[in-house]
Design a protein around this motif. Structure first.
Motif, PDB file in Angstrom:
ATOM      1  N   TYR A 157       0.855  -1.180   0.000  1.00  0.00           N
ATOM      2  CA  TYR A 157       0.000   0.000   0.000  1.00  0.00           C
ATOM      3  C   TYR A 157       0.891   1.231   0.000  1.00  0.00           C
ATOM      4  O   TYR A 157       2.069   1.164   0.326  1.00  0.00           O
ATOM      5  CB  TYR A 157      -0.883   0.026   1.249  1.00  0.00           C
ATOM      6  CG  TYR A 157      -1.952  -1.031   1.296  1.00  0.00           C
ATOM      7  CD1 TYR A 157      -1.637  -2.372   1.516  1.00  0.00           C
ATOM      8  CD2 TYR A 157      -3.299  -0.701   1.136  1.00  0.00           C
ATOM      9  CE1 TYR A 157      -2.620  -3.345   1.562  1.00  0.00           C
ATOM     10  CE2 TYR A 157      -4.290  -1.660   1.184  1.00  0.00           C
ATOM     11  CZ  TYR A 157      -3.942  -2.977   1.402  1.00  0.00           C
ATOM     12  OH  TYR A 157      -4.927  -3.935   1.451  1.00  0.00           O
ATOM     13  N   ARG A 158       0.294   2.360  -0.351  1.00  0.00           N
ATOM     14  CA  ARG A 158       1.048   3.601  -0.268  1.00  0.00           C
ATOM     15  C   ARG A 158       0.139   4.713   0.240  1.00  0.00           C
ATOM     16  O   ARG A 158      -1.077   4.668   0.081  1.00  0.00           O
ATOM     17  CB  ARG A 158       1.638   3.985  -1.626  1.00  0.00           C
ATOM     18  CG  ARG A 158       0.630   4.369  -2.688  1.00  0.00           C
ATOM     19  CD  ARG A 158       1.337   4.590  -4.012  1.00  0.00           C
ATOM     20  NE  ARG A 158       0.397   4.958  -5.071  1.00  0.00           N
ATOM     21  CZ  ARG A 158       0.717   5.026  -6.362  1.00  0.00           C
ATOM     22  NH1 ARG A 158       1.975   4.743  -6.750  1.00  0.00           N
ATOM     23  NH2 ARG A 158      -0.181   5.358  -7.262  1.00  0.00           N
ATOM     24  N   GLN A 159       0.777   5.693   0.854  1.00  0.00           N
ATOM     25  CA  GLN A 159       0.047   6.850   1.344  1.00  0.00           C
ATOM     26  C   GLN A 159       0.860   8.094   1.072  1.00  0.00           C
ATOM     27  O   GLN A 159       1.982   8.233   1.577  1.00  0.00           O
ATOM     28  CB  GLN A 159      -0.251   6.719   2.832  1.00  0.00           C
ATOM     29  CG  GLN A 159      -1.170   7.802   3.374  1.00  0.00           C
ATOM     30  CD  GLN A 159      -1.726   7.475   4.737  1.00  0.00           C
ATOM     31  OE1 GLN A 159      -1.201   6.655   5.476  1.00  0.00           O
ATOM     32  NE2 GLN A 159      -2.838   8.112   5.078  1.00  0.00           N
ATOM     33  N   ALA A 160       0.289   8.974   0.251  1.00  0.00           N
ATOM     34  CA  ALA A 160       0.905  10.260  -0.032  1.00  0.00           C
ATOM     35  C   ALA A 160       0.366  11.287   0.960  1.00  0.00           C
ATOM     36  O   ALA A 160      -0.724  11.115   1.512  1.00  0.00           O
ATOM     37  CB  ALA A 160       0.608  10.670  -1.467  1.00  0.00           C
ATOM     38  N   PRO A 161       1.087  12.385   1.182  1.00  0.00           N
ATOM     39  CA  PRO A 161       0.627  13.412   2.123  1.00  0.00           C
ATOM     40  C   PRO A 161      -0.764  13.913   1.769  1.00  0.00           C
ATOM     41  O   PRO A 161      -1.044  14.254   0.612  1.00  0.00           O
ATOM     42  CB  PRO A 161       1.676  14.511   1.969  1.00  0.00           C
ATOM     43  CG  PRO A 161       2.907  13.807   1.528  1.00  0.00           C
ATOM     44  CD  PRO A 161       2.417  12.693   0.640  1.00  0.00           C
ATOM     45  N   GLY A 162      -1.652  13.930   2.750  1.00  0.00           N
ATOM     46  CA  GLY A 162      -2.999  14.426   2.542  1.00  0.00           C
ATOM     47  C   GLY A 162      -3.932  13.485   1.819  1.00  0.00           C
ATOM     48  O   GLY A 162      -5.066  13.855   1.509  1.00  0.00           O
ATOM     49  N   LYS A 163      -3.461  12.265   1.549  1.00  0.00           N
ATOM     50  CA  LYS A 163      -4.288  11.301   0.831  1.00  0.00           C
ATOM     51  C   LYS A 163      -4.498  10.047   1.668  1.00  0.00           C
ATOM     52  O   LYS A 163      -3.750   9.777   2.609  1.00  0.00           O
ATOM     53  CB  LYS A 163      -3.654  10.946  -0.507  1.00  0.00           C
ATOM     54  CG  LYS A 163      -3.587  12.108  -1.486  1.00  0.00           C
ATOM     55  CD  LYS A 163      -3.152  11.636  -2.855  1.00  0.00           C
ATOM     56  CE  LYS A 163      -3.173  12.770  -3.866  1.00  0.00           C
ATOM     57  NZ  LYS A 163      -2.791  12.317  -5.234  1.00  0.00           N
ATOM     58  N   GLN A 164      -5.504   9.266   1.283  1.00  0.00           N
ATOM     59  CA  GLN A 164      -5.769   8.011   1.973  1.00  0.00           C
ATOM     60  C   GLN A 164      -4.780   6.948   1.521  1.00  0.00           C
ATOM     61  O   GLN A 164      -4.245   7.001   0.409  1.00  0.00           O
ATOM     62  CB  GLN A 164      -7.202   7.542   1.683  1.00  0.00           C
ATOM     63  CG  GLN A 164      -8.262   8.372   2.372  1.00  0.00           C
ATOM     64  CD  GLN A 164      -9.646   7.748   2.252  1.00  0.00           C
ATOM     65  OE1 GLN A 164      -9.947   7.058   1.297  1.00  0.00           O
ATOM     66  NE2 GLN A 164     -10.487   7.985   3.249  1.00  0.00           N
ATOM     67  N   ARG A 165      -4.572   5.988   2.397  1.00  0.00           N
ATOM     68  CA  ARG A 165      -3.735   4.851   2.032  1.00  0.00           C
ATOM     69  C   ARG A 165      -4.459   4.035   0.970  1.00  0.00           C
ATOM     70  O   ARG A 165      -5.666   3.800   1.064  1.00  0.00           O
ATOM     71  CB  ARG A 165      -3.451   3.998   3.268  1.00  0.00           C
ATOM     72  CG  ARG A 165      -2.394   2.947   3.076  1.00  0.00           C
ATOM     73  CD  ARG A 165      -2.039   2.267   4.387  1.00  0.00           C
ATOM     74  NE  ARG A 165      -1.435   3.202   5.338  1.00  0.00           N
ATOM     75  CZ  ARG A 165      -0.871   2.828   6.486  1.00  0.00           C
ATOM     76  NH1 ARG A 165      -0.812   1.541   6.807  1.00  0.00           N
ATOM     77  NH2 ARG A 165      -0.356   3.726   7.299  1.00  0.00           N
ATOM     78  N   GLU A 166      -3.705   3.607  -0.058  1.00  0.00           N
ATOM     79  CA  GLU A 166      -4.310   2.869  -1.160  1.00  0.00           C
ATOM     80  C   GLU A 166      -3.484   1.629  -1.487  1.00  0.00           C
ATOM     81  O   GLU A 166      -2.260   1.627  -1.347  1.00  0.00           O
ATOM     82  CB  GLU A 166      -4.429   3.743  -2.417  1.00  0.00           C
ATOM     83  CG  GLU A 166      -3.105   4.253  -2.956  1.00  0.00           C
ATOM     84  CD  GLU A 166      -3.257   5.009  -4.273  1.00  0.00           C
ATOM     85  OE1 GLU A 166      -4.369   5.067  -4.825  1.00  0.00           O
ATOM     86  OE2 GLU A 166      -2.226   5.537  -4.755  1.00  0.00           O
ATOM     87  N   LEU A 167      -4.176   0.599  -1.956  1.00  0.00           N
ATOM     88  CA  LEU A 167      -3.515  -0.619  -2.378  1.00  0.00           C
ATOM     89  C   LEU A 167      -2.831  -0.375  -3.716  1.00  0.00           C
ATOM     90  O   LEU A 167      -3.435   0.175  -4.637  1.00  0.00           O
ATOM     91  CB  LEU A 167      -4.528  -1.755  -2.521  1.00  0.00           C
ATOM     92  CG  LEU A 167      -4.004  -3.064  -3.080  1.00  0.00           C
ATOM     93  CD1 LEU A 167      -3.116  -3.766  -2.057  1.00  0.00           C
ATOM     94  CD2 LEU A 167      -5.167  -3.972  -3.486  1.00  0.00           C
ATOM     95  N   VAL A 168      -1.571  -0.819  -3.834  1.00  0.00           N
ATOM     96  CA  VAL A 168      -0.892  -0.741  -5.133  1.00  0.00           C
ATOM     97  C   VAL A 168      -0.599  -2.122  -5.702  1.00  0.00           C
ATOM     98  O   VAL A 168      -0.363  -2.240  -6.906  1.00  0.00           O
ATOM     99  CB  VAL A 168       0.413   0.088  -5.073  1.00  0.00           C
ATOM    100  CG1 VAL A 168       0.112   1.541  -4.774  1.00  0.00           C
ATOM    101  CG2 VAL A 168       1.394  -0.468  -4.067  1.00  0.00           C
ATOM    102  N   ALA A 169      -0.592  -3.155  -4.891  1.00  0.00           N
ATOM    103  CA  ALA A 169      -0.366  -4.497  -5.407  1.00  0.00           C
ATOM    104  C   ALA A 169      -0.700  -5.518  -4.323  1.00  0.00           C
ATOM    105  O   ALA A 169      -0.410  -5.290  -3.151  1.00  0.00           O
ATOM    106  CB  ALA A 169       1.076  -4.685  -5.867  1.00  0.00           C
ATOM    107  N   GLY A 170      -1.298  -6.622  -4.737  1.00  0.00           N
ATOM    108  CA  GLY A 170      -1.591  -7.690  -3.805  1.00  0.00           C
ATOM    109  C   GLY A 170      -1.242  -9.025  -4.419  1.00  0.00           C
ATOM    110  O   GLY A 170      -1.299  -9.187  -5.644  1.00  0.00           O
TER     111      GLY A 170
END
Length: 115
Positions: A37-50
């Protein structure tokens, strides 16, 4: 005690590549679904690969064709190969392990892509 330890983050120019690693301990690695997962400043954590325990993979459209997740059950390690990186890929990347109602997170590794 469960530990997920990420490594491989850093600063890279746009178009470059990075390979993240996540070493797991304290879990039966082979039965866990692993994710990045990744989280950029001011954004929600998101899945990038599973990647499932059976090796099935999934990616969002934003990284499909550029990122590849893989796992080595003998080494209790999951990898994320990131190619053709873009400035919008800049974020803290987190490793996740999930099995049933149990989920665990690593401490995160910073990836910064300069334009």
């Amino acid at each position: 005690q469960v530990q997920l330890v990420e490594s491989g983050g850093g600063l890279v120019q746009a178009g470059g590549s990075l390979r993240l690693s996540c070493a797991a301990s304290g879990i039966i690695f082979s039965i866990n679904t692993m994710g990045w997962y990744r989280q950029a400043p001011g954004k929600q954590r998101e899945l990038v690969a599973g990647i499932s325990s059976a090796g099935y993979t999934n990616y969002p459209d934003s990284v499909k064709g550029r990122f590849t997740i893989s796992r080595d059950n003998a080494k209790n390690t999951v990898y994320l190969q990131m190619n053709s990186l873009k400035p919008e890929d800049t974020a803290v990347y987190y490793c996740n392990a999930a099995f049933g109602r149990y989920t665990y997170w690593g401490q995160g590794t910073q990836v910064t892509v300069s334009s």
